[in-house]
Scaffold this motif. Structure first.
Motif, PDB file in Angstrom:
ATOM      1  N   MET A  89       0.828  -1.185   0.000  1.00  0.00           N
ATOM      2  CA  MET A  89       0.000   0.000   0.000  1.00  0.00           C
ATOM      3  C   MET A  89       0.875   1.251   0.000  1.00  0.00           C
ATOM      4  O   MET A  89       1.944   1.259   0.570  1.00  0.00           O
ATOM      5  N   SER A  90       0.354   2.311  -0.614  1.00  0.00           N
ATOM      6  CA  SER A  90       1.131   3.536  -0.757  1.00  0.00           C
ATOM      7  C   SER A  90       1.207   4.360   0.516  1.00  0.00           C
ATOM      8  O   SER A  90       1.992   5.285   0.599  1.00  0.00           O
ATOM      9  N   GLY A  91       0.386   4.064   1.484  1.00  0.00           N
ATOM     10  CA  GLY A  91       0.386   4.843   2.707  1.00  0.00           C
ATOM     11  C   GLY A  91      -0.498   6.072   2.637  1.00  0.00           C
ATOM     12  O   GLY A  91      -0.449   6.926   3.510  1.00  0.00           O
ATOM     13  N   ARG A  92      -1.333   6.169   1.613  1.00  0.00           N
ATOM     14  CA  ARG A  92      -2.241   7.314   1.509  1.00  0.00           C
ATOM     15  C   ARG A  92      -3.519   7.113   2.321  1.00  0.00           C
ATOM     16  O   ARG A  92      -4.287   8.054   2.497  1.00  0.00           O
ATOM     17  N   PHE A  93      -3.741   5.880   2.794  1.00  0.00           N
ATOM     18  CA  PHE A  93      -4.921   5.574   3.601  1.00  0.00           C
ATOM     19  C   PHE A  93      -4.476   4.812   4.843  1.00  0.00           C
ATOM     20  O   PHE A  93      -3.648   3.916   4.763  1.00  0.00           O
ATOM     21  N   GLU A  94      -5.038   5.177   5.971  1.00  0.00           N
ATOM     22  CA  GLU A  94      -4.760   4.480   7.226  1.00  0.00           C
ATOM     23  C   GLU A  94      -6.062   3.834   7.690  1.00  0.00           C
ATOM     24  O   GLU A  94      -7.109   4.490   7.707  1.00  0.00           O
ATOM     25  N   ILE A  95      -6.007   2.551   8.036  1.00  0.00           N
ATOM     26  CA  ILE A  95      -7.181   1.885   8.594  1.00  0.00           C
ATOM     27  C   ILE A  95      -7.329   2.349  10.037  1.00  0.00           C
ATOM     28  O   ILE A  95      -6.448   2.130  10.860  1.00  0.00           O
ATOM     29  N   VAL A  96      -8.452   2.998  10.331  1.00  0.00           N
ATOM     30  CA  VAL A  96      -8.727   3.495  11.668  1.00  0.00           C
ATOM     31  C   VAL A  96      -9.450   2.436  12.485  1.00  0.00           C
ATOM     32  O   VAL A  96      -9.190   2.258  13.666  1.00  0.00           O
ATOM     33  N   GLN A  97     -10.384   1.723  11.816  1.00  0.00           N
ATOM     34  CA  GLN A  97     -11.212   0.742  12.518  1.00  0.00           C
ATOM     35  C   GLN A  97     -11.768  -0.249  11.504  1.00  0.00           C
ATOM     36  O   GLN A  97     -12.014   0.110  10.349  1.00  0.00           O
ATOM     37  N   GLU A  98     -11.956  -1.501  11.938  1.00  0.00           N
ATOM     38  CA  GLU A  98     -12.638  -2.533  11.157  1.00  0.00           C
ATOM     39  C   GLU A  98     -13.766  -3.079  12.014  1.00  0.00           C
ATOM     40  O   GLU A  98     -13.627  -4.128  12.635  1.00  0.00           O
ATOM     41  N   PRO A  99     -14.896  -2.357  12.060  1.00  0.00           N
ATOM     42  CA  PRO A  99     -15.958  -2.721  12.993  1.00  0.00           C
ATOM     43  C   PRO A  99     -16.701  -4.013  12.656  1.00  0.00           C
ATOM     44  O   PRO A  99     -17.282  -4.637  13.538  1.00  0.00           O
ATOM     45  N   MET A 100     -16.707  -4.403  11.372  1.00  0.00           N
ATOM     46  CA  MET A 100     -17.344  -5.646  10.937  1.00  0.00           C
ATOM     47  C   MET A 100     -16.494  -6.210   9.814  1.00  0.00           C
ATOM     48  O   MET A 100     -15.761  -5.474   9.148  1.00  0.00           O
ATOM     49  N   GLU A 101     -16.614  -7.507   9.583  1.00  0.00           N
ATOM     50  CA  GLU A 101     -15.810  -8.152   8.549  1.00  0.00           C
ATOM     51  C   GLU A 101     -15.968  -7.421   7.214  1.00  0.00           C
ATOM     52  O   GLU A 101     -17.074  -7.246   6.715  1.00  0.00           O
ATOM     53  N   GLY A 102     -14.846  -6.962   6.665  1.00  0.00           N
ATOM     54  CA  GLY A 102     -14.834  -6.304   5.366  1.00  0.00           C
ATOM     55  C   GLY A 102     -15.103  -4.818   5.401  1.00  0.00           C
ATOM     56  O   GLY A 102     -14.764  -4.099   4.475  1.00  0.00           O
ATOM     57  N   LEU A 103     -15.713  -4.310   6.457  1.00  0.00           N
ATOM     58  CA  LEU A 103     -16.041  -2.891   6.592  1.00  0.00           C
ATOM     59  C   LEU A 103     -14.843  -2.167   7.194  1.00  0.00           C
ATOM     60  O   LEU A 103     -14.355  -2.558   8.254  1.00  0.00           O
ATOM     61  N   LYS A 104     -14.392  -1.108   6.522  1.00  0.00           N
ATOM     62  CA  LYS A 104     -13.192  -0.419   6.997  1.00  0.00           C
ATOM     63  C   LYS A 104     -13.412   1.089   7.047  1.00  0.00           C
ATOM     64  O   LYS A 104     -13.854   1.693   6.072  1.00  0.00           O
ATOM     65  N   LEU A 105     -13.089   1.656   8.188  1.00  0.00           N
ATOM     66  CA  LEU A 105     -13.073   3.102   8.349  1.00  0.00           C
ATOM     67  C   LEU A 105     -11.644   3.545   8.062  1.00  0.00           C
ATOM     68  O   LEU A 105     -10.705   3.080   8.711  1.00  0.00           O
ATOM     69  N   LEU A 106     -11.506   4.435   7.076  1.00  0.00           N
ATOM     70  CA  LEU A 106     -10.183   4.863   6.621  1.00  0.00           C
ATOM     71  C   LEU A 106      -9.983   6.347   6.891  1.00  0.00           C
ATOM     72  O   LEU A 106     -10.925   7.131   6.805  1.00  0.00           O
ATOM     73  N   ARG A 107      -8.742   6.719   7.154  1.00  0.00           N
ATOM     74  CA  ARG A 107      -8.372   8.129   7.191  1.00  0.00           C
ATOM     75  C   ARG A 107      -7.485   8.397   5.980  1.00  0.00           C
ATOM     76  O   ARG A 107      -6.506   7.694   5.756  1.00  0.00           O
ATOM     77  N   ARG A 108      -7.894   9.386   5.203  1.00  0.00           N
ATOM     78  CA  ARG A 108      -7.097   9.802   4.052  1.00  0.00           C
ATOM     79  C   ARG A 108      -5.968  10.697   4.548  1.00  0.00           C
ATOM     80  O   ARG A 108      -6.208  11.642   5.290  1.00  0.00           O
ATOM     81  N   LYS A 109      -4.764  10.396   4.134  1.00  0.00           N
ATOM     82  CA  LYS A 109      -3.634  11.233   4.532  1.00  0.00           C
ATOM     83  C   LYS A 109      -3.611  12.473   3.654  1.00  0.00           C
ATOM     84  O   LYS A 109      -3.825  12.399   2.441  1.00  0.00           O
ATOM     85  N   ARG A 110      -3.406  13.593   4.294  1.00  0.00           N
ATOM     86  CA  ARG A 110      -3.350  14.871   3.590  1.00  0.00           C
ATOM     87  C   ARG A 110      -1.904  15.326   3.510  1.00  0.00           C
ATOM     88  O   ARG A 110      -1.190  15.324   4.507  1.00  0.00           O
ATOM     89  N   PHE A 111      -1.497  15.732   2.317  1.00  0.00           N
ATOM     90  CA  PHE A 111      -0.149  16.224   2.087  1.00  0.00           C
ATOM     91  C   PHE A 111      -0.284  17.696   1.719  1.00  0.00           C
ATOM     92  O   PHE A 111      -0.904  18.024   0.704  1.00  0.00           O
ATOM     93  N   GLY A 112       0.253  18.569   2.556  1.00  0.00           N
ATOM     94  CA  GLY A 112       0.020  19.970   2.299  1.00  0.00           C
ATOM     95  C   GLY A 112       1.101  20.890   2.807  1.00  0.00           C
ATOM     96  O   GLY A 112       2.079  20.483   3.423  1.00  0.00           O
ATOM     97  N   ASP A 113       0.859  22.149   2.529  1.00  0.00           N
ATOM     98  CA  ASP A 113       1.706  23.241   2.985  1.00  0.00           C
ATOM     99  C   ASP A 113       0.825  24.472   3.144  1.00  0.00           C
ATOM    100  O   ASP A 113      -0.404  24.343   3.223  1.00  0.00           O
ATOM    101  N   GLU A 114       1.420  25.646   3.146  1.00  0.00           N
ATOM    102  CA  GLU A 114       0.655  26.867   3.394  1.00  0.00           C
ATOM    103  C   GLU A 114      -0.413  27.140   2.332  1.00  0.00           C
ATOM    104  O   GLU A 114      -1.349  27.899   2.550  1.00  0.00           O
ATOM    105  N   ARG A 115      -0.314  26.488   1.178  1.00  0.00           N
ATOM    106  CA  ARG A 115      -1.294  26.679   0.098  1.00  0.00           C
ATOM    107  C   ARG A 115      -2.558  25.871   0.312  1.00  0.00           C
ATOM    108  O   ARG A 115      -3.613  26.187  -0.219  1.00  0.00           O
ATOM    109  N   GLY A 116      -2.450  24.790   1.044  1.00  0.00           N
ATOM    110  CA  GLY A 116      -3.565  23.872   1.222  1.00  0.00           C
ATOM    111  C   GLY A 116      -3.046  22.442   1.266  1.00  0.00           C
ATOM    112  O   GLY A 116      -1.942  22.201   1.747  1.00  0.00           O
ATOM    113  N   TYR A 117      -3.816  21.489   0.735  1.00  0.00           N
ATOM    114  CA  TYR A 117      -3.383  20.092   0.790  1.00  0.00           C
ATOM    115  C   TYR A 117      -3.898  19.316  -0.411  1.00  0.00           C
ATOM    116  O   TYR A 117      -4.802  19.763  -1.130  1.00  0.00           O
ATOM    117  N   LEU A 118      -3.322  18.140  -0.603  1.00  0.00           N
ATOM    118  CA  LEU A 118      -3.784  17.140  -1.559  1.00  0.00           C
ATOM    119  C   LEU A 118      -4.183  15.912  -0.756  1.00  0.00           C
ATOM    120  O   LEU A 118      -3.463  15.510   0.163  1.00  0.00           O
TER     121      LEU A 118
END
Length: 187
Positions: free
Chosen positions: A1-30
């Motif tokens: 995996m590229s590391g752009r998504f972090e698994i926060v929780q897997e509350p049920m089989e196959g269901l995944k809560l993800l956090r999108r990683k933000r890459f940014g600076d003073e202009r904003g983020y991607l």
């Protein structure tokens, strides 16, 4: 995996809560909303057949609980781009140990969370503020003849919507309450 998504929780089989990683600076983020390789590693099967956006004007609006019957069952990756929602899924997979159990989580433009929902779940949400924008990636094409739904106020589901319901479509209101012999979906 590229590391752009972090698994926060897997509350049920196959269901995944993800956090999108933000890459940014003073202009904003991607923030990457979908990555085929990462999603494949997380259980996404096949391609993306549709990407849909919803705009909901009023706080308290409930949309859902929608799903598609096999062979057109679909996975979804759900993200809130503006505002805040209480996102809810119900496991309707026949034989699942979490059959008819639900999971809910707040998705917002601030918390950078997305929900990866596998086939066999009904999905809906309630807007917690006015002017909400959601985006969905779907793993299967929409087929009206395969459409299914659960009533979002069905006592058998016991979903505790966080605020008073201000709007519910006629379509969502028309879903009958579950009966004791609801078989679920066989994938």
């Amino acid at each position: 995996m590229s590391g752009r998504f972090e698994i926060v929780q897997e509350p049920m089989e196959g269901l995944k809560l993800l956090r999108r990683k933000r890459f940014g600076d003073e202009r904003g983020y991607l923030s990457r909303l979908f990555d085929a390789e990462d999603m494949s590693d997380l259980g996404w099967r096949g391609g993306v057949f549709q990407i849909n956006e919803t705009v909901t004007k009023r706080a308290g609006t409930v949309r859902g609980m929608h799903y598609q019957h096999p062979p057109f069952a679909e996975a979804k990756l759900v993200t809130c781009l503006a505002g805040r929602v209480e996102d809810v899924v119900v496991d309707i997979r026949a034989g699942s140990p979490t059959f008819l159990k639900h999971f809910s989580v707040e998705l917002s433009d601030d918390n950078a969370l997305s929900l990866l929902i596998p086939e066999g779940f009904a999905h809906g949400f309630q807007t917690r503020v006015d002017d909400v924008r959601m985006i969905y990636a779907h793993s299967a094409p929409y087929r009206p003849e395969a459409e299914g739904g659960l009533h979002p106020l069905d006592p058998a589901l016991a979903i505790a919507w966080p605020i008073a319901i201000e709007a519910l479509s006629d379509r969502d209101r028309s879903h009958a309450p579950l009966e004791f012999d609801f078989p679920g979906v066989v994938l």
